[in-house]
Design an enzyme around this catalytic site. Sequence first.
Site, mmCIF file in Angstrom:
data_model
loop_
_atom_site.group_PDB
_atom_site.id
_atom_site.type_symbol
_atom_site.label_atom_id
_atom_site.label_comp_id
_atom_site.label_asym_id
_atom_site.label_seq_id
_atom_site.Cartn_x
_atom_site.Cartn_y
_atom_site.Cartn_z
ATOM 1 N N SER A 562 0.844 -1.164 0.015
ATOM 2 C CA SER A 562 0.045 0.007 -0.015
ATOM 3 C C SER A 562 0.961 1.423 0.089
ATOM 4 O O SER A 562 1.703 1.602 -0.890
ATOM 5 C CB SER A 562 -1.038 0.002 1.224
ATOM 6 O OG SER A 562 -1.985 0.944 1.213
ATOM 7 N N HIS A 677 -8.259 -4.808 -1.167
ATOM 8 C CA HIS A 677 -6.778 -4.064 -0.756
ATOM 9 C C HIS A 677 -5.916 -5.157 -0.217
ATOM 10 O O HIS A 677 -4.607 -4.980 -0.128
ATOM 11 C CB HIS A 677 -7.147 -2.809 -0.203
ATOM 12 C CG HIS A 677 -5.809 -1.925 -0.251
ATOM 13 N ND1 HIS A 677 -5.081 -1.858 -1.237
ATOM 14 C CD2 HIS A 677 -5.312 -1.411 0.985
ATOM 15 C CE1 HIS A 677 -4.203 -0.994 -0.632
ATOM 16 N NE2 HIS A 677 -4.066 -0.866 0.664
#
Length: 705
Positions: A562, A677
């Site tokens: 991320s 995610h």
Amino acid sequence: MRLGCWILTWATSAMVMTGGAVHGQAQTPDNQKDYSFLNDLHGKQAMEWVQHQNHKTLSILEKDHRFKGFYKNTLAALQAPDRVPLPQLQAGGVWNFWQDAHHPHGVWRATSYRSYLSQTPKWQSKLDIDALAAKEQINWVFEGAECLAPAAEHCLVQLSNAGEDAQTLREYNTQTGQFISGGFVFPRAKQQAAWVDDNTVLVARAWGNDGATLTSSGYPFVVKAVQRGKPLEQATEVYRGRPSDMMVAPLTFTDGDGQRLVLILRNITFFETRYAVWDGAHLNWLALPPKSEVHGFAKGRLIVSVQDDWKPKGLPVVPAGSLVALDPKALEQGVEVIFTPDPSQALDQVGITKNTVLVTLLDNVRGRAMRFEPVQPGRPWSMEPLDVPDMSSVHIVAANPQSETAFLSVENYLTPQQLWLVEEQEQPKKIKAEAPCFKTSDLVMEQLWAKSADGTHIPYFAVHRKAMALTGANPTVLSAYGGFQLSYTPTYMPEVGQLWLQRGGVYVVANIRGGGEFGPQWHEAGRKAGRQKVYDDFAAVGQDLVQRHITNPQHLGIRGRSNGGLLAGVEMVQHPTQWNAVVIGVPLLDMENYETLSAGASWVAEYGSMSVPEEAEFLKKISPLRHLKPEVHYPVPFIFTATSDDRVGPLHARRFAAKMERFKKPFFYYEDIEGGHSGTVNAAEVAHERALEAVYLSQRLMDKH
């Protein structure tokens, strides 16, 4: 976690790494190939490209003789039956969400408090997500439940398809163990709900199909009250923010005395929030500093941390990083400072029990815990340190305002997760512990410090063999996050121990600026244009590892996910000769366009905006996609992402890989079709991705080339 610049030939074959991954015949595209088709996330041509890249990557990494063992060991650890079942205190008992080989999607289950404290709790299955997924033919992922306190009989179960951020909410009865026929159902959306009473729920979501009530970040800015038995079209508007806001959401607290507080949160930016108390008819906006966070409701007092120095009317300045208590109905009557960290400390978590406020904090990145109790209005709160192990992460697992007990978890890189019971007025006591997944008697964990480019001292943890020789050639993986005021603390990771440490590897975690390890100032130093400090800090830790003769660039790899994936990408292009392996997970990489990709607009307060000239110049300066050069030798990266990621999105990774392919640069690319995610949905997928990483890192840093 970062860079390197080697064009490899694998010792096990004559195959040469070329554009796209390792394969026998180089099939590189023309240098002018148009890759715009990748923007169509699920388009036929885009998915064919993804499948082609996946095949090339898997044909090398999965065929490595170590892959099957890595996968098997990781999966066994993730599904170990003696893992600690983390508790949730509600509905008169202890609840837990559990995944194992028989329940890869998981089961939500419950037991009594007394049974939970025993060695073998007797669990009752309440909601079988595997059965639900099979019945409805949807890849459901359980993401928690919002329950109506204090009884917690009615809950809104949060279900995600394949791990995306968008959720479907369904009303569930914890007593009957069934979804309620004719109960509240909120269809798939990025949404947040909060109970007002048995028959009323406040919901922030898209109202209509035209996106007119969503912010530029893709989150809702309109909150409505939905009544039981009435369709969403008849919901009554409670508050309307602005399209320029990051998000608007409702929140409900119930303290141990049964007092309920309903709040509306208006997130103007990721870090700036306004709070209003809703009394059922009117909103009363609280005069709190913009950078503050509400943690709970105790004895009629709102428990809040402030991220900037704050001077309430008629009171002394409250230092940044402090935890305070205040009366939400009469804030002007006084603010009580519960705790102010010193320069080496930072608040981590806050939990509310019936009569106390529990706090975990970091002290030079080492976990600590404290218990606070109000004495009388206007007087300092009593404070008692809690006795927990040093050199560990200490987190609040469960705390409920309706209960006098709470649970803490304690772990570090060499100590598996332990569960500690905290009863009022008592010191914590260890009640459960996971069995070790790898041998630690010959390993040591130490905290070291490096000096960054501007002279700031940066702490980092290094885990390695006690008898490690300082030859400068130990295979080493360096990881960090460095953003959003999130702290990277010691965590027990079976795959790191089994697949890396036991095989002679060194594992390093850097506590660089941008995180929250030393409070708001540590984060602020690395925000927007200060972000180069974050990248300098990380590079400095890498250099320090070399100067200490722990490793060298040929044996040093880096890893990030991320925002940490952005970190890894930046380090790869800024310092291409400092690393020999780079794992770039679910990353941001196209910083010139990140605001228009998925939820990117919500992070402008962290990264800056292309609409502001000076911030645009800095974003161009650091964007890894922009700075890939055809004439530079880079370390061969392993890039992974997920098609269903609706937070960062796969376009960053796709564009980066496509540019490397255009420049005929070698890389590994893997895109999980599902997983959101997190990049993965269940233990099997986690084990698969970790095994691929371990093979890649072994080939790059341990094998002789």
